[in-house]
Motif scaffolding. Structure first.
Motif, PDB file in Angstrom:
ATOM      1  N   TYR A 113      40.647  24.136  43.544  1.00  0.00           N
ATOM      2  CA  TYR A 113      41.318  25.438  43.655  1.00  0.00           C
ATOM      3  C   TYR A 113      42.494  25.370  44.616  1.00  0.00           C
ATOM      4  N   LEU A 158      46.397  25.694  43.445  1.00  0.00           N
ATOM      5  CA  LEU A 158      47.166  26.782  44.030  1.00  0.00           C
ATOM      6  C   LEU A 158      48.412  26.234  44.718  1.00  0.00           C
ATOM      7  N   ILE A 178      43.278  30.353  39.662  1.00  0.00           N
ATOM      8  CA  ILE A 178      42.411  31.533  39.655  1.00  0.00           C
ATOM      9  C   ILE A 178      41.095  31.207  38.960  1.00  0.00           C
ATOM     10  N   ASN A 179      41.199  30.434  37.880  1.00  0.00           N
ATOM     11  CA  ASN A 179      39.991  30.004  37.180  1.00  0.00           C
ATOM     12  C   ASN A 179      39.110  29.140  38.079  1.00  0.00           C
ATOM     13  N   ARG A 183      38.998  29.290  41.302  1.00  0.00           N
ATOM     14  CA  ARG A 183      38.421  30.170  42.327  1.00  0.00           C
ATOM     15  C   ARG A 183      37.174  30.870  41.806  1.00  0.00           C
ATOM     16  N   SER A 184      37.216  31.315  40.554  1.00  0.00           N
ATOM     17  CA  SER A 184      36.035  31.957  39.982  1.00  0.00           C
ATOM     18  C   SER A 184      34.889  30.958  39.853  1.00  0.00           C
ATOM     19  N   THR A 212      36.985  37.133  34.410  1.00  0.00           N
ATOM     20  CA  THR A 212      38.122  36.300  34.806  1.00  0.00           C
ATOM     21  C   THR A 212      39.069  36.085  33.634  1.00  0.00           C
ATOM     22  N   GLU A 261      41.230  39.168  33.018  1.00  0.00           N
ATOM     23  CA  GLU A 261      42.261  39.311  34.050  1.00  0.00           C
ATOM     24  C   GLU A 261      43.427  38.352  33.806  1.00  0.00           C
ATOM     25  N   LEU A 262      43.113  37.102  33.434  1.00  0.00           N
ATOM     26  CA  LEU A 262      44.168  36.128  33.153  1.00  0.00           C
ATOM     27  C   LEU A 262      44.989  36.544  31.934  1.00  0.00           C
ATOM     28  N   THR A 299      47.384  39.299  32.978  1.00  0.00           N
ATOM     29  CA  THR A 299      48.444  38.799  33.852  1.00  0.00           C
ATOM     30  C   THR A 299      49.541  38.105  33.051  1.00  0.00           C
TER      31      THR A 299
END
Length: 314
Positions: free
Chosen positions: A132, A136, A152-153, A155-156, A194, A197-198, A201
């Motif tokens: 992650y 990032l 983000i994936n 992080r989940s 998740t 949300e992606l 976005t």
């Protein structure tokens, strides 16, 4: 940016290798112990291999120069890839939910070698956190929407692995093995969330939208007003293509200027914006005479931007 392709390829390859190791480790652990939660986590990591491959392909494609069919370039390949990643993640979450429900119905809930599951889940948490932070870092360094989506994936996935750790501790303390399967369902719900949300976005960029928290409109407005001889920047429209921004705006000048002089002023505005806002790749300035009044149905002006209403029409 310089070496963007190098950073992207390296990041994608490291993602593939890291997720492949974690996926194989967790799936075999799940088969060996019968834990639905660690199996679900392993299948989720397997989808991360797919997302890393998509990232690698899309970043290669986005580096292609503009052509007659794609005069703006190919950078939006990364945005399309982000949407594909969200769909892959969604179906992975749905499959995990199906597996969990099937196990609840079958009643085969026992777990063997519980400490092994606990250790593997903890190792996965550490590995996912490392991936992650790395994704990032790459995403921010090269301003890549697909790498940021992948981060983000990741992080989940940290939360998923940590939830497995907590779940195994609870199972060990209570001997309620059904909690493992329930945890598998919760993990699948988190994965689906998740994915949604992606998906939302990435829709911003594909629809030429700029999120309200992005201050690119304000920065362009400030730099456009620094050139003497031009005023009233309005009908500002900004598009994002991968890591590049394309800007269009109208400016007012003295009505009796020669075409040559007006052109010089427009080039000065363009140069100032591009030098002060390095993310901007191209600027198109439309020149109008002072006090020009006409119906202009889209784009932003100072009043919209100062109120934080990026994206509204005039």
């Amino acid at each position: 940016m310089e070496n963007r392709d190098k950073y992207a390829k390296k990041g994608a390859v490291i993602g593939i290798i890291g997720n492949a190791f974690l996926s194989v480790l967790k799936i075999f652990t799940g088969l060996f112990t019968g834990s639905m939660a660690i199996t679900a986590d392993g299948l989720d990591s397997a989808t991360d291999i797919v997302t890393s491959v998509i990232t690698l392909i899309s970043t290669n494609l986005s580096q292609k120069p503009p052509d007659t069919e794609h005069p703006y370039g190919h950078e939006r390949a990364e945005t399309i890839a982000s949407k594909i990643i969200s769909i892959v993640i969604f179906f992975a979450g749905a499959q995990l939910a199906i597996f969990s429900v099937q196990k609840l119905i079958s009643g085969n809930l026992h777990i063997e070698h519980l400490p092994v599951v606990l250790y593997v889940a903890f190792l996965s948490s550490a590995g996912k956190y490392t991936l992650y932070r790395y994704k990032l870092y790459i995403g921010r360094k090269i301003d890549s929407s697909v790498f940021l989506a992948d981060a983000i994936n990741m992080r989940s996935d940290i939360y998923i692995s940590l939830s497995v750790v907590v779940g195994m501790v609870i199972v060990k303390l209570t001997d309620l093995f059904v909690f493992d399967t329930i945890l598998g369902l919760l993990v699948s719900a988190f994965v689906i969330k998740t994915a949604i949300e992606l998906f939302m976005t990435s829709s911003y960029e594909l629809m030429d939208g700029i999120p309200a928290k992005n201050n690119i409109y304000r920065r362009v407005l400030e730099e456009a007003t620094r050139i003497d001889g031009v005023s009233n920047p309005h009908r500002i429209r900004i598009r994002k293509f991968g890591h590049k921004y394309f800007v269009e705006l109208d400016m007012e000048v003295e009505g009796n200027l020669t075409v040559s002089k007006a052109h010089e002023l427009s080039k000065a505005v363009e140069k100032n914006i591009k030098s002060s806002v390095p993310e901007v790749y191209d600027v198109h300035v439309h020149i109008e005479p002072f006090g020009n009044i006409e119906r202009e149905t889209f784009g932003l002006d100072k009043s919209h931007i100062s109120k934080g209403k990026d994206g509204e029409n005039e």
